[in-house]
Design a protein around this motif. Structure first.
Motif, short mmCIF file in Angstrom:
data_model
loop_
_atom_site.label_atom_id
_atom_site.label_comp_id
_atom_site.label_asym_id
_atom_site.label_seq_id
_atom_site.Cartn_x
_atom_site.Cartn_y
_atom_site.Cartn_z
N ALA A 33 0.81 -1.22 0.00
CA ALA A 33 0.00 0.00 0.00
C ALA A 33 0.85 1.28 0.00
CB ALA A 33 -0.92 0.00 1.21
N ARG A 34 2.16 1.14 0.03
CA ARG A 34 3.07 2.28 0.09
C ARG A 34 2.79 3.17 1.30
NH1 ARG A 34 3.45 5.93 -3.99
NH2 ARG A 34 1.21 6.00 -4.06
N THR A 35 2.58 2.50 2.44
CA THR A 35 2.36 3.21 3.70
C THR A 35 3.29 2.64 4.78
OG1 THR A 35 0.59 1.68 4.30
CG2 THR A 35 -0.07 3.74 3.22
N PRO A 36 4.60 2.66 4.54
CA PRO A 36 5.51 2.04 5.50
C PRO A 36 5.55 2.81 6.82
CG PRO A 36 6.76 3.34 3.92
CD PRO A 36 5.33 3.33 3.45
N HIS A 37 5.31 2.11 7.89
CA HIS A 37 5.36 2.72 9.22
C HIS A 37 5.65 1.61 10.22
CE1 HIS A 37 4.70 5.87 12.09
NE2 HIS A 37 3.85 5.10 12.77
N SER A 38 6.91 1.41 10.51
CA SER A 38 7.33 0.26 11.32
C SER A 38 6.62 0.13 12.66
CB SER A 38 8.85 0.28 11.50
OG SER A 38 9.30 1.53 11.96
N PRO A 39 6.31 1.21 13.39
CA PRO A 39 5.60 1.03 14.66
C PRO A 39 4.23 0.36 14.50
CG PRO A 39 6.54 3.22 14.57
CD PRO A 39 6.71 2.62 13.20
N ALA A 40 3.65 0.46 13.32
CA ALA A 40 2.32 -0.11 13.11
C ALA A 40 2.31 -1.62 13.15
CB ALA A 40 1.77 0.39 11.77
N ALA A 41 3.43 -2.26 12.88
CA ALA A 41 3.48 -3.72 12.98
C ALA A 41 3.11 -4.17 14.40
CB ALA A 41 4.85 -4.24 12.58
N ALA A 42 3.50 -3.37 15.39
CA ALA A 42 3.15 -3.68 16.78
C ALA A 42 1.65 -3.58 17.01
CB ALA A 42 3.89 -2.75 17.73
N THR A 43 0.99 -2.73 16.27
CA THR A 43 -0.46 -2.60 16.40
C THR A 43 -1.14 -3.90 15.97
OG1 THR A 43 -0.32 -0.22 16.05
CG2 THR A 43 -2.48 -1.25 15.71
N ALA A 44 -0.66 -4.51 14.89
CA ALA A 44 -1.22 -5.79 14.45
C ALA A 44 -1.03 -6.85 15.53
CB ALA A 44 -0.56 -6.23 13.15
#
Length: 147
Positions: A91-102
Motif C-alpha cells: 500500500a506504500r504506507t511504510p510505518h514500522s511502529p504499526a506492525a506492533a499494532t497488528a
C-alpha cells in the motif's frame, strides 16, 4: 531536541487520556514509537501522515484478519506483525511502529468497532500535533508531503 521531546510528551499525554477514556491503553506503545518518528525524524517517509495513519489502520486490519483466521496466540501475533509489514509495503504506507499494532490486536482481541476509530483518531492527533509544532517553528516543518 527539547522542543521535539516536549511535543512528543504532550501528544502522548493526550493519547493516554484518550486511551484511558476508551479503556484502550495498549494503543500507547506503538503510538509512542510513531510519535518518536514524527517529532524526532519528521522528514522520513515513515513519519509522513499517509504512512502514520494508513500504516496504523492497515496493520490493525491485518491483525483483525489474522485474529479471525488463526485466533489469538503468540504465533498468530507474530504472523500478524510480519504480514502487516507486507500489507504496508504493497500500500506504500511504510510505518514500522504499526506492525506492533497488528500484534496488539491479535493478543488482546479488541472489538474492531471501537478499536479502529480510536486508532484512527489517535494517529490523526499525532499528525495534527506534529503539524502544529512545525507551523509554530517549535520543531522542523511537518509533514514533508501528504501523499
Amino acid at each position: 531536541m527539547i522542543p521535539a521531546t516536549v511535543c512528543a510528551v504532550a501528544a502522548l499525554l493526550a493519547l493516554v487520556g484518550l486511551g484511558a477514556l476508551m479503556h484502550q491503553m495498549l494503543l500507547v506503545p506503538p503510538l509512542a514509537a510513531s510519535a518518536a518518528l514524527i517529532f524526532g525524524a519528521p522528514a522520513l517517509p515513515l513519519s509522513q501522515p499517509r504512512s502514520v495513519v494508513g500504516g496504523q489502520l492497515l496493520s490493525a486490519a491485518t491483525g483483525f484478519v489474522v485474529l479471525a483466521v488463526a485466533g489469538s496466540s503468540t504465533v498468530a501475533a507474530a504472523v500478524a506483525g510480519g504480514l502487516a509489514l507486507g500489507v504496508m509495503m504493497v500500500a506504500r504506507t511504510p510505518h514500522s511502529p504499526a506492525a506492533a499494532t497488528a500484534v496488539i490486536v491479535v493478543l488482546t482481541e479488541p472489538a474492531a468497532s471501537a478499536f479502529l476509530p480510536l486508532l484512527a483518531l489517535a494517529a490523526v492527533i499525532l499528525v495534527v500535533v506534529g503539524m502544529v509544532a512545525g507551523l509554530n517553528k517549535v520543531t522542523p516543518s511537518y509533514p514533508s508531503y501528504w501523499w
